[in-house]
Design a protein around this motif. Structure first.
Motif, PDB file in Angstrom:
ATOM      1  N   PRO A 141       9.142  22.637  12.489  1.00 35.31           N
ATOM      2  CA  PRO A 141       8.648  21.530  11.673  1.00 35.31           C
ATOM      3  C   PRO A 141       9.461  21.302  10.400  1.00 35.31           C
ATOM      4  O   PRO A 141      10.088  22.226   9.873  1.00 35.31           O
ATOM      5  CB  PRO A 141       7.215  21.956  11.338  1.00 35.31           C
ATOM      6  N   VAL A 142       9.421  20.061   9.930  1.00 36.06           N
ATOM      7  CA  VAL A 142      10.133  19.672   8.709  1.00 36.06           C
ATOM      8  C   VAL A 142       9.133  19.099   7.712  1.00 36.06           C
ATOM      9  O   VAL A 142       7.992  18.781   8.054  1.00 36.06           O
ATOM     10  CB  VAL A 142      11.237  18.639   9.009  1.00 36.06           C
ATOM     11  N   GLN A 143       9.566  18.972   6.488  1.00 35.64           N
ATOM     12  CA  GLN A 143       8.707  18.483   5.412  1.00 35.64           C
ATOM     13  C   GLN A 143       9.029  17.024   5.117  1.00 35.64           C
ATOM     14  O   GLN A 143      10.197  16.647   4.980  1.00 35.64           O
ATOM     15  CB  GLN A 143       8.928  19.328   4.155  1.00 35.64           C
ATOM     16  N   ALA A 144       7.993  16.180   5.009  1.00 31.47           N
ATOM     17  CA  ALA A 144       8.179  14.757   4.728  1.00 31.47           C
ATOM     18  C   ALA A 144       7.294  14.338   3.566  1.00 31.47           C
ATOM     19  O   ALA A 144       6.235  14.927   3.317  1.00 31.47           O
ATOM     20  CB  ALA A 144       7.855  13.916   5.964  1.00 31.47           C
ATOM     21  N   THR A 145       7.749  13.324   2.847  1.00 29.36           N
ATOM     22  CA  THR A 145       6.976  12.753   1.749  1.00 29.36           C
ATOM     23  C   THR A 145       6.394  11.424   2.202  1.00 29.36           C
ATOM     24  O   THR A 145       7.127  10.542   2.650  1.00 29.36           O
ATOM     25  CB  THR A 145       7.849  12.547   0.498  1.00 29.36           C
ATOM     26  N   LEU A 146       5.085  11.284   2.083  1.00 33.38           N
ATOM     27  CA  LEU A 146       4.361  10.113   2.581  1.00 33.38           C
ATOM     28  C   LEU A 146       3.784   9.335   1.411  1.00 33.38           C
ATOM     29  O   LEU A 146       3.172   9.903   0.509  1.00 33.38           O
ATOM     30  CB  LEU A 146       3.225  10.573   3.504  1.00 33.38           C
ATOM     31  N   ARG A 147       3.995   8.004   1.422  1.00 31.73           N
ATOM     32  CA  ARG A 147       3.309   7.147   0.455  1.00 31.73           C
ATOM     33  C   ARG A 147       1.914   6.857   0.999  1.00 31.73           C
ATOM     34  O   ARG A 147       1.768   6.280   2.083  1.00 31.73           O
ATOM     35  CB  ARG A 147       4.063   5.837   0.246  1.00 31.73           C
ATOM     36  N   VAL A 148       0.884   7.249   0.261  1.00 34.61           N
ATOM     37  CA  VAL A 148      -0.488   7.137   0.737  1.00 34.61           C
ATOM     38  C   VAL A 148      -1.169   5.923   0.117  1.00 34.61           C
ATOM     39  O   VAL A 148      -1.186   5.766  -1.111  1.00 34.61           O
ATOM     40  CB  VAL A 148      -1.286   8.420   0.406  1.00 34.61           C
ATOM     41  N   TYR A 149      -1.725   5.082   0.989  1.00 34.17           N
ATOM     42  CA  TYR A 149      -2.517   3.938   0.569  1.00 34.17           C
ATOM     43  C   TYR A 149      -4.002   4.254   0.752  1.00 34.17           C
ATOM     44  O   TYR A 149      -4.378   5.251   1.369  1.00 34.17           O
ATOM     45  CB  TYR A 149      -2.144   2.702   1.389  1.00 34.17           C
ATOM     46  N   HIS A 150      -4.828   3.360   0.229  1.00 37.79           N
ATOM     47  CA  HIS A 150      -6.277   3.584   0.226  1.00 37.79           C
ATOM     48  C   HIS A 150      -6.837   3.813   1.629  1.00 37.79           C
ATOM     49  O   HIS A 150      -7.697   4.676   1.841  1.00 37.79           O
ATOM     50  CB  HIS A 150      -6.952   2.363  -0.432  1.00 37.79           C
ATOM     51  N   ASP A 151      -6.362   3.064   2.618  1.00 37.09           N
ATOM     52  CA  ASP A 151      -6.950   3.156   3.954  1.00 37.09           C
ATOM     53  C   ASP A 151      -6.659   4.482   4.650  1.00 37.09           C
ATOM     54  O   ASP A 151      -7.385   4.888   5.552  1.00 37.09           O
ATOM     55  CB  ASP A 151      -6.485   1.984   4.831  1.00 37.09           C
ATOM     56  N   PHE A 152      -5.618   5.200   4.230  1.00 36.18           N
ATOM     57  CA  PHE A 152      -5.231   6.438   4.902  1.00 36.18           C
ATOM     58  C   PHE A 152      -6.314   7.513   4.808  1.00 36.18           C
ATOM     59  O   PHE A 152      -6.482   8.324   5.714  1.00 36.18           O
ATOM     60  CB  PHE A 152      -3.921   6.961   4.317  1.00 36.18           C
ATOM     61  N   PHE A 153      -7.058   7.522   3.702  1.00 33.99           N
ATOM     62  CA  PHE A 153      -8.094   8.542   3.531  1.00 33.99           C
ATOM     63  C   PHE A 153      -9.163   8.461   4.625  1.00 33.99           C
ATOM     64  O   PHE A 153      -9.817   9.448   4.923  1.00 33.99           O
ATOM     65  CB  PHE A 153      -8.747   8.401   2.154  1.00 33.99           C
ATOM     66  N   SER A 154      -9.338   7.273   5.233  1.00 36.01           N
ATOM     67  CA  SER A 154     -10.385   7.081   6.231  1.00 36.01           C
ATOM     68  C   SER A 154      -9.880   7.244   7.661  1.00 36.01           C
ATOM     69  O   SER A 154     -10.647   7.020   8.604  1.00 36.01           O
ATOM     70  CB  SER A 154     -10.990   5.676   6.071  1.00 36.01           C
ATOM     71  N   TYR A 155      -8.621   7.648   7.851  1.00 42.70           N
ATOM     72  CA  TYR A 155      -8.050   7.782   9.190  1.00 42.70           C
ATOM     73  C   TYR A 155      -8.854   8.767  10.035  1.00 42.70           C
ATOM     74  O   TYR A 155      -9.188   9.868   9.597  1.00 42.70           O
ATOM     75  CB  TYR A 155      -6.596   8.253   9.086  1.00 42.70           C
ATOM     76  N   LYS A 156      -9.162   8.340  11.261  1.00 41.29           N
ATOM     77  CA  LYS A 156      -9.885   9.205  12.192  1.00 41.29           C
ATOM     78  C   LYS A 156      -9.047   9.565  13.406  1.00 41.29           C
ATOM     79  O   LYS A 156      -9.061  10.717  13.863  1.00 41.29           O
ATOM     80  CB  LYS A 156     -11.165   8.517  12.650  1.00 41.29           C
ATOM     81  N   GLY A 157      -8.340   8.595  13.982  1.00 44.43           N
ATOM     82  CA  GLY A 157      -7.529   8.875  15.168  1.00 44.43           C
ATOM     83  C   GLY A 157      -6.691   7.667  15.546  1.00 44.43           C
ATOM     84  O   GLY A 157      -6.899   6.556  15.059  1.00 44.43           O
ATOM     85  N   GLY A 158      -5.713   7.893  16.431  1.00 46.27           N
ATOM     86  CA  GLY A 158      -4.807   6.832  16.853  1.00 46.27           C
ATOM     87  C   GLY A 158      -3.484   6.906  16.118  1.00 46.27           C
ATOM     88  O   GLY A 158      -3.170   7.900  15.463  1.00 46.27           O
ATOM     89  N   ILE A 159      -2.696   5.860  16.235  1.00 43.58           N
ATOM     90  CA  ILE A 159      -1.374   5.811  15.596  1.00 43.58           C
ATOM     91  C   ILE A 159      -1.502   4.971  14.336  1.00 43.58           C
ATOM     92  O   ILE A 159      -1.663   3.748  14.390  1.00 43.58           O
ATOM     93  CB  ILE A 159      -0.319   5.227  16.556  1.00 43.58           C
TER      94      ILE A 159
END
Length: 455
Positions: free
Chosen positions: A353-371
């Motif tokens: 595995p590698v390390q990545a930096t993600l820009r997080v928006y408001h909707d990401f906190f509610s992610y449950k499943g899928g792409i």
């Protein structure tokens, strides 16, 4: 005796005369100009504090005056309390009834009395008067981490992923979520300009699906929970280093390294308030870290750095690596950057595995499943950066067609997302996930790599 009766009779006649005179003058309100109710304001109930002396009696500024007998109303009662500008006496009302006082609010199908409070998600709300005969439920202006509008917008249409209401996020503000559930500071300009490593390989060797957690189940670190501490910068660093120690050493250095060691022992003020990846990797390369059992995670940057930077590791009560080229802590080589989608895929398949930096928006906190892909329902409020581990990739057919994705390990516990993981669009740097990807080479004895080390 006769004189006393005469005096008393005269006094009664005089009082009656004065009363009739006062009422006659008082009826002509145009002759009694002045500010009576203006500074008192109108009261809901008859109170002496709502009155002013006038012509030997009291005039009132409350709704008790709104009846057939108006002789005790102040002259400016109608203009101040009712907004009616009059220049001649208003005739007594004959059909008007006192307005009913509104004493409650209806909020989300429940009734609350004036000044009664309630809590709506992350907001404190109170039923308050907002005008004459008007009350409203007023709530704090905070933006909540879990937002009903986002949940509806995601789940009502086909976006390729679904959203959920997480109990551990419910009641929290977005501001607190960005501050304490992320924690990676944006890389500095000189770091972001780091040249990526160039690879030379046959792209045909890259499969359509790959998962480090399935390929090396013993060596890949499980899902962690950073809790309410902005420590993703330290957790992802320790996890990637741990994974690569086990994979590169072919299991001889199977270890979970301490994120708390990084969190507590970097001297500059970072910790749960966030940190930079370049400083984390420099610390691991220069000083090394110990294992999780030796320095367990507390999610608190006030934890004392009890592991000395120098000196024998055993003196601190920890066990050193078994097959390290140097005695002491677990160390790594310099971190290097990966430049594109296929380079990232090749690196994961080759070394883990590698390390990545993600820009997080408001909707990401509610992610449950899928792409996952960021949708417009996420309001442009606060954003933040988050460090994660890309552990694999794949592709699948969705309502939007054949979709490529990365499989990524988050640090919000196994009850979030897909057992702690999430999938995100691959090949388009969704939320900047392919913009700053780092990898390292664990510091193990070279003889392990050539199979010449005798165990």
């Amino acid at each position: 005796m006769r004189n006393s009766q005469l005096l008393w009779h005269s006094a009664l006649l005089l009082l009656g005369y004065l009363t009739l005179a006062s009422l006659q003058v008082y009826d002509d309100m145009s002759d009694l100009r002045g500010s009576y109710c203006e500074y008192i304001g109108c009261c809901q109930n008859r109170k002496d504090t709502c009155s002013k002396p006038i012509i030997g009696t009291l005039c009132y500024c409350d709704d008790f005056c709104n009846r057939t007998d108006v002789h005790d109303c102040c002259p400016d009662y109608w203009s101040v309390c009712w907004g009616l500008e009059i220049t001649t006496p208003l005739p007594p009302p004959t059909t008007r009834r006192p307005p009913e006082q509104i004493t409650s609010c209806t909020f989300k199908n429940r009734v609350y009395f004036v000044n009664q409070t309630t809590r709506d998600n992350c907001k404190n709300c109170r039923c308050v008067p907002t005008g004459v005969q008007k009350v409203e439920m007023m709530c704090d202006p905070d933006v909540c981490l879990i937002d009903d509008e986002i949940l509806y917008a995601v789940n009502a249409e086909s976006h390729g992923w679904t959203a959920s209401n997480y109990s551990k996020f419910w009641g929290e503000t977005l501001e607190r979520g960005v501050k304490y559930r992320l924690g990676t500071l944006q890389p500095k300009k000189d770091v972001i300009r780091m040249n990526p490593v160039k690879r030379y390989y046959d792209p045909a060797m890259l499969p359509t699906h790959f998962d480090s957690a399935s390929e090396w189940p013993r060596y890949v670190t499980g899902i962690q929970d950073q809790e309410w501490c902005g420590s993703s910068w330290a957790i992802s660093t320790a996890a990637v280093a741990s994974d690569r120690y086990g994979i590169i050493s072919k299991g001889r250095e199977e270890v979970q390294l301490s994120a708390q060691n990084i969190l507590s022992c970097i001297t500059r003020p970072t910790g749960c308030e966030g940190g930079r990846l370049d400083r984390a990797w420099t610390f691991v390369r220069k000083y090394g870290v110990v294992d999780e059992d030796c320095f367990p995670y507390t999610g608190n940057n006030n934890t004392i750095c009890s592991i000395r930077r120098f000196g024998p590791l055993r003196a601190s009560g920890c066990t050193p690596p078994r097959y390290s080229e140097r005695t002491g802590r677990y160390k790594v080589g310099p971190a290097y950057r990966l430049g594109n989608e296929t380079d990232i895929m090749y690196e994961i398949m080759r070394s883990g595995p590698v390390q990545a930096t993600l820009r997080v928006y408001h909707d990401f906190f509610s992610y449950k499943g899928g792409i996952y892909r960021h949708i417009g329902a996420s309001l442009p409020h606060l954003q933040g950066y988050h460090s994660v581990r890309i552990v694999g990739w794949g592709e699948e057919f969705t309502p939007l067609g054949l979709t490529k994705y990365w499989k990524v390990a988050n640090s919000w516990g196994t009850d979030w997302g897909e057992n702690g993981y999430f999938r995100i669009l691959r090949g388009v740097s969704e939320c900047d996930i392919e913009s700053f990807v780092l990898a390292v080479w664990s510091e193990v004895d070279r003889r392990i790599l050539t199979n010449s080390y005798t165990i």
